[in-house]
Motif scaffolding. Structure first.
Motif, PDB file in Angstrom:
ATOM      1  N   GLN A  41       0.950  -1.472   0.004  1.00  0.00           N
ATOM      2  CA  GLN A  41      -0.210   0.410  -0.163  1.00  0.00           C
ATOM      3  C   GLN A  41       0.926   1.316   0.095  1.00  0.00           C
ATOM      4  O   GLN A  41       1.937   1.427   0.919  1.00  0.00           O
ATOM      5  CB  GLN A  41      -0.827   0.072   1.048  1.00  0.00           C
ATOM      6  N   LEU A  42      -0.264   2.355  -0.772  1.00  0.00           N
ATOM      7  CA  LEU A  42       1.217   3.668  -0.277  1.00  0.00           C
ATOM      8  C   LEU A  42      -0.166   5.057  -0.092  1.00  0.00           C
ATOM      9  O   LEU A  42      -1.346   4.980   0.099  1.00  0.00           O
ATOM     10  CB  LEU A  42       1.114   4.124  -1.927  1.00  0.00           C
ATOM     11  N   PHE A  60      -0.362  -1.221  -4.149  1.00  0.00           N
ATOM     12  CA  PHE A  60       0.432  -1.302  -5.541  1.00  0.00           C
ATOM     13  C   PHE A  60       1.299  -2.424  -4.657  1.00  0.00           C
ATOM     14  O   PHE A  60       1.716  -2.386  -2.990  1.00  0.00           O
ATOM     15  CB  PHE A  60       1.355  -0.280  -5.670  1.00  0.00           C
ATOM     16  N   THR A  61       1.510  -3.278  -5.399  1.00  0.00           N
ATOM     17  CA  THR A  61       2.342  -4.430  -5.153  1.00  0.00           C
ATOM     18  C   THR A  61       3.069  -4.185  -4.033  1.00  0.00           C
ATOM     19  O   THR A  61       4.306  -4.155  -5.239  1.00  0.00           O
ATOM     20  CB  THR A  61       2.028  -6.169  -6.236  1.00  0.00           C
ATOM     21  N   ARG A  62       3.727  -5.228  -2.956  1.00  0.00           N
ATOM     22  CA  ARG A  62       4.332  -4.927  -2.767  1.00  0.00           C
ATOM     23  C   ARG A  62       5.826  -3.071  -2.530  1.00  0.00           C
ATOM     24  O   ARG A  62       7.008  -2.750  -3.355  1.00  0.00           O
ATOM     25  CB  ARG A  62       6.299  -5.846  -2.796  1.00  0.00           C
ATOM     26  N   ALA A  63       5.067  -2.365  -2.309  1.00  0.00           N
ATOM     27  CA  ALA A  63       4.898  -0.803  -2.332  1.00  0.00           C
ATOM     28  C   ALA A  63       6.427  -0.753  -1.047  1.00  0.00           C
ATOM     29  O   ALA A  63       6.513  -1.140  -0.345  1.00  0.00           O
ATOM     30  CB  ALA A  63       3.975  -0.392  -1.911  1.00  0.00           C
ATOM     31  N   MET A  64       7.551  -0.219  -2.090  1.00  0.00           N
ATOM     32  CA  MET A  64       8.917   0.129  -1.142  1.00  0.00           C
ATOM     33  C   MET A  64       8.801   1.125  -1.207  1.00  0.00           C
ATOM     34  O   MET A  64       8.608   2.302  -0.927  1.00  0.00           O
ATOM     35  CB  MET A  64       9.866  -1.251  -2.535  1.00  0.00           C
ATOM     36  N   GLY A  65      10.327   1.638  -2.112  1.00  0.00           N
ATOM     37  CA  GLY A  65      10.629   3.651  -2.617  1.00  0.00           C
ATOM     38  C   GLY A  65       9.802   3.516  -3.251  1.00  0.00           C
ATOM     39  O   GLY A  65       9.524   3.868  -3.634  1.00  0.00           O
ATOM     40  N   VAL A  66       9.658   5.406  -2.773  1.00  0.00           N
ATOM     41  CA  VAL A  66       8.895   6.320  -3.068  1.00  0.00           C
ATOM     42  C   VAL A  66      10.241   7.241  -3.497  1.00  0.00           C
ATOM     43  O   VAL A  66      10.402   7.769  -2.298  1.00  0.00           O
ATOM     44  CB  VAL A  66       7.507   6.239  -2.398  1.00  0.00           C
ATOM     45  N   GLY A  71       4.507  17.465  -8.644  1.00  0.00           N
ATOM     46  CA  GLY A  71       4.009  17.445  -9.265  1.00  0.00           C
ATOM     47  C   GLY A  71       4.031  15.361  -9.721  1.00  0.00           C
ATOM     48  O   GLY A  71       3.167  15.208 -10.783  1.00  0.00           O
ATOM     49  N   ARG A  72       4.935  14.647  -9.217  1.00  0.00           N
ATOM     50  CA  ARG A  72       5.361  13.889 -10.227  1.00  0.00           C
ATOM     51  C   ARG A  72       6.166  12.963  -8.863  1.00  0.00           C
ATOM     52  O   ARG A  72       6.994  13.419  -7.297  1.00  0.00           O
ATOM     53  CB  ARG A  72       6.258  13.647 -10.626  1.00  0.00           C
ATOM     54  N   LEU A  73       5.377  11.235  -8.694  1.00  0.00           N
ATOM     55  CA  LEU A  73       5.626  10.750  -7.271  1.00  0.00           C
ATOM     56  C   LEU A  73       6.277   9.239  -8.311  1.00  0.00           C
ATOM     57  O   LEU A  73       5.620   8.174  -8.835  1.00  0.00           O
ATOM     58  CB  LEU A  73       4.525  10.063  -6.307  1.00  0.00           C
ATOM     59  N   TYR A  74       7.500   8.392  -7.974  1.00  0.00           N
ATOM     60  CA  TYR A  74       7.622   7.815  -8.703  1.00  0.00           C
ATOM     61  C   TYR A  74       8.024   6.572  -7.244  1.00  0.00           C
ATOM     62  O   TYR A  74       7.913   6.678  -6.104  1.00  0.00           O
ATOM     63  CB  TYR A  74       9.460   7.600  -8.685  1.00  0.00           C
ATOM     64  N   LEU A  75       7.095   5.361  -7.229  1.00  0.00           N
ATOM     65  CA  LEU A  75       6.733   3.976  -6.883  1.00  0.00           C
ATOM     66  C   LEU A  75       7.918   2.763  -6.988  1.00  0.00           C
ATOM     67  O   LEU A  75       7.242   2.423  -8.284  1.00  0.00           O
ATOM     68  CB  LEU A  75       5.184   4.294  -6.617  1.00  0.00           C
ATOM     69  N   GLY A  76       7.946   1.941  -6.283  1.00  0.00           N
ATOM     70  CA  GLY A  76       9.144   1.247  -7.295  1.00  0.00           C
ATOM     71  C   GLY A  76       8.125   0.131  -6.222  1.00  0.00           C
ATOM     72  O   GLY A  76       7.734   0.304  -4.661  1.00  0.00           O
ATOM     73  N   SER A  77       7.931  -1.144  -6.802  1.00  0.00           N
ATOM     74  CA  SER A  77       6.774  -1.986  -6.617  1.00  0.00           C
ATOM     75  C   SER A  77       7.424  -3.540  -6.673  1.00  0.00           C
ATOM     76  O   SER A  77       8.861  -3.922  -6.843  1.00  0.00           O
ATOM     77  CB  SER A  77       5.111  -1.720  -7.181  1.00  0.00           C
ATOM     78  N   HIS A  79       8.066  -5.826  -9.055  1.00  0.00           N
ATOM     79  CA  HIS A  79       8.682  -6.065 -10.530  1.00  0.00           C
ATOM     80  C   HIS A  79       8.453  -4.484 -11.449  1.00  0.00           C
ATOM     81  O   HIS A  79       8.680  -5.032 -12.953  1.00  0.00           O
ATOM     82  CB  HIS A  79       7.491  -6.902 -11.311  1.00  0.00           C
ATOM     83  N   GLN A  80       7.995  -3.999 -10.542  1.00  0.00           N
ATOM     84  CA  GLN A  80       7.415  -2.915 -11.652  1.00  0.00           C
ATOM     85  C   GLN A  80       7.959  -1.215 -10.660  1.00  0.00           C
ATOM     86  O   GLN A  80       7.862  -1.186  -9.906  1.00  0.00           O
ATOM     87  CB  GLN A  80       6.054  -2.121 -12.020  1.00  0.00           C
ATOM     88  N   VAL A  81       8.604  -0.086 -10.952  1.00  0.00           N
ATOM     89  CA  VAL A  81       8.956   1.214 -11.058  1.00  0.00           C
ATOM     90  C   VAL A  81       7.973   2.565 -11.598  1.00  0.00           C
ATOM     91  O   VAL A  81       7.358   2.405 -12.885  1.00  0.00           O
ATOM     92  CB  VAL A  81      10.371   1.957 -11.111  1.00  0.00           C
ATOM     93  N   TRP A  82       6.815   2.695 -11.202  1.00  0.00           N
ATOM     94  CA  TRP A  82       5.952   3.448 -11.009  1.00  0.00           C
ATOM     95  C   TRP A  82       5.578   4.579 -11.293  1.00  0.00           C
ATOM     96  O   TRP A  82       6.693   5.883 -10.755  1.00  0.00           O
ATOM     97  CB  TRP A  82       4.216   3.005  -9.949  1.00  0.00           C
TER      98      TRP A  82
END
Length: 357
Positions: A41-42, A60-66, A71-77, A79-82
């Protein structure tokens, strides 16, 4: 306190906050985001118009680094970077409450490389800690990732999580420092080195600044020094990057993982142990000496005094958090999850018609 998102799917969690948290956020003109990899979760935390705390939760499955850029947020999950973008125009408000509405616009697939902390360099490129392959990496259009640096003691890039590289400090648009639990160069070797031997490494010179840490996380440049989490001891610490000397700033009642700096304060996440105790760590003895129970939550620590001035506490199903980032100038953010009904009907576009050149 208002819950404006989805409740955890696997059980209830009660969220309580310190009495002064809303005032602190308003005074410091900020909100913040934090993640739980345990429940995927975020969380976005801000202040509603009536002065109460808002929690917006999305899955967000396995929400990690943020990491936040204006105006923009990056989120590691898993198997993806959102990449999430604010869809609101200046002056717009969503649902009569939210001055930022973050919508997933891109998910770069990396595979399960155990993305930990995420950041951006001066060119806007995404950098992340690739823990499984013991390196720093960036995104690649053709491949899962492109490695850009590895510790000098790592002989080979292999999916073996050899040293548990986990934290990254970006300063002046460059990766400057990283943390790792050990200098191990064998598969999962770090697990036998949790008590001591954790390192802070200068990325530009490959120099090990100190190897006197216990499960360190989240290095952050603060003036002429480096702040980090000495997680195996439960301490926020200040490190002299020239001598490697360290000074304790504050003890926190839980396992520390994420940290964000804002206006002379550190926001940190703390987690409960997975097996009931922090076995093998000095943190376990320190908790017993203080007759304390471990927390899961976010703490706001005044760096000048080491005092915990505000807090969020989660009690129930959620017991582990990972990262936290501050959203300066944003009062009350919300997001839309990638697997929600809302994302299907949330559409925005540039109303100016511009023919292709």
């Amino acid at each position: 306190m208002t819950d404006t998102g989805k409740a955890p799917a696997n059980g209830p969690t009660n969220i309580s906050v310190s009495r002064g948290l809303a005032d602190w956020l308003l005074r410091n003109r900020a909100s913040f985001a934090f993640t739980s990899y345990q429940t995927g979760q975020l969380f976005l935390t801000g202040v509603l118009a009536n002065g109460t705390i808002s929690f917006n939760q999305q899955n967000f499955t396995r929400a990690m680094g943020v990491c936040y850029q204006p105006g923009r947020l990056y989120l590691g999950s898993l198997h993806q970077v959102w990449r999430l973008e604010n869809m609101l125009k200046p002056g717009q408000v969503a649902n009569q409450q939210f001055d930022m509405a973050l919508v997933p616009r891109n998910a770069q697939t990396t595979g399960d490389v155990d993305v930990h902390e995420v950041g951006t360099d001066r060119a806007g490129r995404v950098l992340f800690v690739n823990t499984k392959y013991s390196c720093l990496a960036t995104l690649d259009l053709n491949h899962s990732f492109r490695p850009i640096w590895k510790p000098p003691f790592i002989s080979k890039l292999a999916p073996e999580d050899r040293c548990h590289l986990n934290g990254m400090a970006i300063h002046d648009g460059r990766a400057r420092y990283v943390t790792a639990v050990s200098r191990s160069d064998i598969v999962n070797g770090w697990r036998e080195r949790r008590h001591e031997g954790g390192v802070l490494i200068d990325v530009e010179t490959d120099r090990i600044v100190t190897d006197q840490l216990s499960m360190p996380h989240s290095p952050r440049v603060d003036g002429a020094s480096v702040l980090a989490l000495d997680s195996g001891r439960g301490q926020i610490i200040r490190i002299d990057p020239t001598t490697g000397g360290k000074t304790d700033i504050a003890f926190c009642p839980g396992f520390l993982r994420g940290m964000a700096l804002h206006n002379g304060h550190a926001l940190v996440t703390v987690s409960k142990p997975r097996n009931g105790t922090f076995a093998g760590l000095l943190l376990d003895g320190e908790m017993k000496a203080r007759d304390a129970e471990p927390w899961c939550g976010v703490l706001v620590v005044e760096l000048a005094t080491g005092s915990i001035v505000e807090w969020i506490r989660l009690e129930g199903f959620i017991t582990e958090l990972f990262d936290v980032t501050v959203l300066p100038g944003v009062r009350c953010p919300m997001s839309i999850g990638p697997e929600t009904l809302e994302i299907r009907s949330t559409i925005s576009f540039d109303e100016t018609v511009r023919p292709l050149e």
